[in-house]
Design an enzyme around this catalytic site. Structure first.
Site, mmCIF file in Angstrom:
data_model
loop_
_atom_site.group_PDB
_atom_site.id
_atom_site.type_symbol
_atom_site.label_atom_id
_atom_site.label_comp_id
_atom_site.label_asym_id
_atom_site.label_seq_id
_atom_site.Cartn_x
_atom_site.Cartn_y
_atom_site.Cartn_z
ATOM 1 N N ARG A 161 22.840 -13.756 -16.849
ATOM 2 C CA ARG A 161 23.652 -12.948 -15.944
ATOM 3 C C ARG A 161 23.050 -12.986 -14.537
ATOM 4 O O ARG A 161 23.365 -12.146 -13.706
ATOM 5 C CB ARG A 161 23.757 -11.507 -16.455
ATOM 6 C CG ARG A 161 22.478 -10.694 -16.412
ATOM 7 C CD ARG A 161 22.757 -9.257 -16.868
ATOM 8 N NE ARG A 161 21.692 -8.328 -16.542
ATOM 9 C CZ ARG A 161 20.811 -7.848 -17.395
ATOM 10 N NH1 ARG A 161 20.846 -8.262 -18.655
ATOM 11 N NH2 ARG A 161 19.897 -6.980 -17.024
ATOM 12 N N ASN A 162 22.174 -13.971 -14.310
ATOM 13 C CA ASN A 162 21.482 -14.087 -13.028
ATOM 14 C C ASN A 162 21.623 -15.479 -12.455
ATOM 15 O O ASN A 162 22.005 -16.422 -13.154
ATOM 16 C CB ASN A 162 19.988 -13.760 -13.200
ATOM 17 C CG ASN A 162 19.728 -12.273 -13.198
ATOM 18 O OD1 ASN A 162 20.159 -11.567 -12.289
ATOM 19 N ND2 ASN A 162 19.043 -11.779 -14.214
ATOM 20 N N GLN A 176 22.203 -18.039 -22.392
ATOM 21 C CA GLN A 176 22.925 -16.899 -21.819
ATOM 22 C C GLN A 176 22.215 -16.449 -20.548
ATOM 23 O O GLN A 176 20.997 -16.367 -20.500
ATOM 24 C CB GLN A 176 22.928 -15.754 -22.841
ATOM 25 C CG GLN A 176 22.805 -14.354 -22.281
ATOM 26 C CD GLN A 176 24.126 -13.768 -21.849
ATOM 27 O OE1 GLN A 176 25.165 -14.128 -22.380
ATOM 28 N NE2 GLN A 176 24.099 -12.869 -20.893
ATOM 29 N N GLY A 228 15.861 -14.302 -24.613
ATOM 30 C CA GLY A 228 14.817 -14.010 -23.654
ATOM 31 C C GLY A 228 14.101 -12.707 -23.923
ATOM 32 O O GLY A 228 14.493 -11.906 -24.780
ATOM 33 N N ARG A 229 13.043 -12.506 -23.174
ATOM 34 C CA ARG A 229 12.326 -11.227 -23.198
ATOM 35 C C ARG A 229 13.260 -10.151 -22.648
ATOM 36 O O ARG A 229 13.893 -10.325 -21.628
ATOM 37 C CB ARG A 229 11.057 -11.345 -22.344
ATOM 38 C CG ARG A 229 10.175 -10.109 -22.327
ATOM 39 C CD ARG A 229 8.966 -10.354 -21.432
ATOM 40 N NE ARG A 229 8.048 -9.221 -21.414
ATOM 41 C CZ ARG A 229 8.186 -8.165 -20.620
ATOM 42 N NH1 ARG A 229 9.203 -8.093 -19.786
ATOM 43 N NH2 ARG A 229 7.312 -7.178 -20.662
ATOM 44 N N ASP A 230 13.356 -9.024 -23.339
ATOM 45 C CA ASP A 230 14.226 -7.911 -22.946
ATOM 46 C C ASP A 230 15.671 -8.380 -22.769
ATOM 47 O O ASP A 230 16.361 -7.990 -21.828
ATOM 48 C CB ASP A 230 13.713 -7.252 -21.662
ATOM 49 C CG ASP A 230 14.296 -5.851 -21.459
ATOM 50 O OD1 ASP A 230 14.654 -5.210 -22.460
ATOM 51 O OD2 ASP A 230 14.406 -5.415 -20.304
ATOM 52 N N HIS A 231 16.125 -9.206 -23.673
ATOM 53 C CA HIS A 231 17.476 -9.763 -23.617
ATOM 54 C C HIS A 231 18.517 -8.642 -23.601
ATOM 55 O O HIS A 231 18.509 -7.754 -24.448
ATOM 56 C CB HIS A 231 17.702 -10.668 -24.836
ATOM 57 C CG HIS A 231 18.969 -11.445 -24.789
ATOM 58 N ND1 HIS A 231 18.998 -12.795 -24.508
ATOM 59 C CD2 HIS A 231 20.267 -11.073 -24.974
ATOM 60 C CE1 HIS A 231 20.244 -13.217 -24.526
ATOM 61 N NE2 HIS A 231 21.036 -12.187 -24.814
ATOM 62 N N ALA A 232 19.424 -8.685 -22.619
ATOM 63 C CA ALA A 232 20.503 -7.700 -22.462
ATOM 64 C C ALA A 232 19.971 -6.280 -22.272
ATOM 65 O O ALA A 232 20.691 -5.308 -22.521
ATOM 66 C CB ALA A 232 21.477 -7.752 -23.636
#
Length: 383
Positions: free
Chosen positions: A193-194, A191, A285-289
């Site tokens: 968004r970047n 996933q 990931g770290r700090d996902h969403a």
């Protein structure tokens, strides 16, 4: 969690299909306008991305999702998918029964009005987003919603028209068919968004070394100011996959829904959607969403211990960085050198470089990606 070594069944046991091909007589039917963002999610219900949902959640499911992160049946589900209306429209919809859904002048589907109910926005915000702060983008949107919710199954009569942004959109039927055709027993979902940089690529290829296939699945939809625009994300990943990924081991498809920025709750939601696509594993990931400092950086990892029955296995990788001593990408697990020798390309750093027209170094970002981004006059979502 139990180890997953096969492609899982869809969430809830079967893929939902709410497309309706038969002709309907819509003359005289009551209709309501929905946003393009909500229309995307209605289509996500229709083609099974949101399985087992068949429509907008009713009150029992809504309350169960908010309070326990599960549907009333017990199945994991953490983000309520809802249709909000004002009180006057709710009364008209109740009398109408089946209501047409439209965007602009196009009537594209229906909702069968089974329930109308009210809800406590403050309580929902606290339970889903873990904050009542109106500066949180998810809370801000929640506050702006109307005061009545409609529960009921949907039908989609007309699909969203194709567009440059939707040319890579895929359905679970399509991805599962590809998995079967390729003979994969495992598939890792990623996933994002970047736009991609080399640390992302290293993480993805590390997973590719272990599992049969990689599903690169950028989220395309409404985002907060400062995030990269959807067009830039799609073109950047298209370029990366074409130039640096083996075609036989990679699937690339876009997911069209909005970011909720719900941190750990949204991490579970993202995992469920990828399970429906056929992923056996999902990179978290770290700090996902996450957004700003609303969540502990590893809250999205910890929440998976509450869902041993999820049916898709999360993968928790340490953050990758470029080590100037090792002269390669590494993580804290395999690199002994301190922070002074680490070079990372954070979102903030990337935005500053792009805004100044500066090309990131080749070991941080592929030159094809850098050139593509810098060519945009404004690659970020405006304030």
């Amino acid at each position: 969690m139990t180890s997953v070594d096969r492609i899982p069944r869809p969430h809830g046991g079967k893929l939902v299909n709410r497309f309706h091909s038969a002709k309907m007589n819509i003359d005289g039917m009551f209709s309501i306008e929905v946003s393009n963002d909500l229309r995307n999610d209605i289509e996500n219900i229709a083609d099974g991305i949101f399985s087992p949902l068949e429509g907008f959640v009713g009150e029992d499911d809504f309350q169960s999702i908010v309070k326990s992160g599960r549907l009333n049946s017990g199945s994991a589900w953490t983000i309520p998918i809802i249709l909000d209306v004002d009180h006057e429209t709710a009364i008209k919809m109740k009398d109408a029964g089946e209501v047409l859904l439209k965007t602009g002048n196009q009537h594209f589907g229906t909702v069968n009005v089974e329930e109308i109910y009210s809800y406590d926005k403050g309580f929902v915000a606290k339970m889903v987003y873990q904050t009542n702060d109106p500066k949180h983008p998810g809370v801000d949107k929640l506050i702006r919603l109307q005061d009545r919710l409609i529960g009921g199954k949907i039908k989609v009569l007309i699909k969203i028209p194709q567009s440059p942004l939707r040319r890579f959109r895929v359905s679970p039927l399509e991805t599962r068919s590809q998995v079967q055709k390729r003979g994969w027993k495992t598939m890792v979902g990623f996933q994002t968004r970047n736009v991609p940089h080399v640390a992302h690529e290293t993480l993805q290829k590390t997973a590719m070394n272990i599992y049969d296939g990689l599903f690169v699945n950028p989220l395309i939809g409404k985002k907060k100011p400062g995030d990269f625009k959807d067009e830039v994300i799609v073109r950047a990943y298209e370029t990366l996959v074409e130039n640096y990924y083996p075609e036989s081991r990679t699937m690339f498809g876009t997911l069209h829904t909005e970011m909720r920025y719900a941190g750990p709750k949204e991490a579970i939601h993202h995992a469920i959607m990828r399970k429906n696509f056929g992923c056996s594993h999902f990179i978290v990931g770290r700090d996902h969403a996450g957004v700003r400092d609303y969540y502990d950086p590893f809250a999205a990892h910890k929440i998976f211990s509450d869902y041993p029955d999820l049916g898709v296995e999360p993968l928790f990788f340490s953050a990758f960085y470029y080590c100037k001593k090792c002269l390669s990408y590494a993580s804290e697990k395999n690199c002994p050198h301190g922070p002074e020798l680490r070079e990372e390309l954070s979102g903030t750093k990337m935005r500053k470089m792009v805004s100044s027209g500066q090309m990131p170094a080749m070991h941080l970002m592929r030159p094809e990606i850098s050139k593509l981004i810098i060519a945009y006059k404004e690659p970020f979502v405006p304030e």
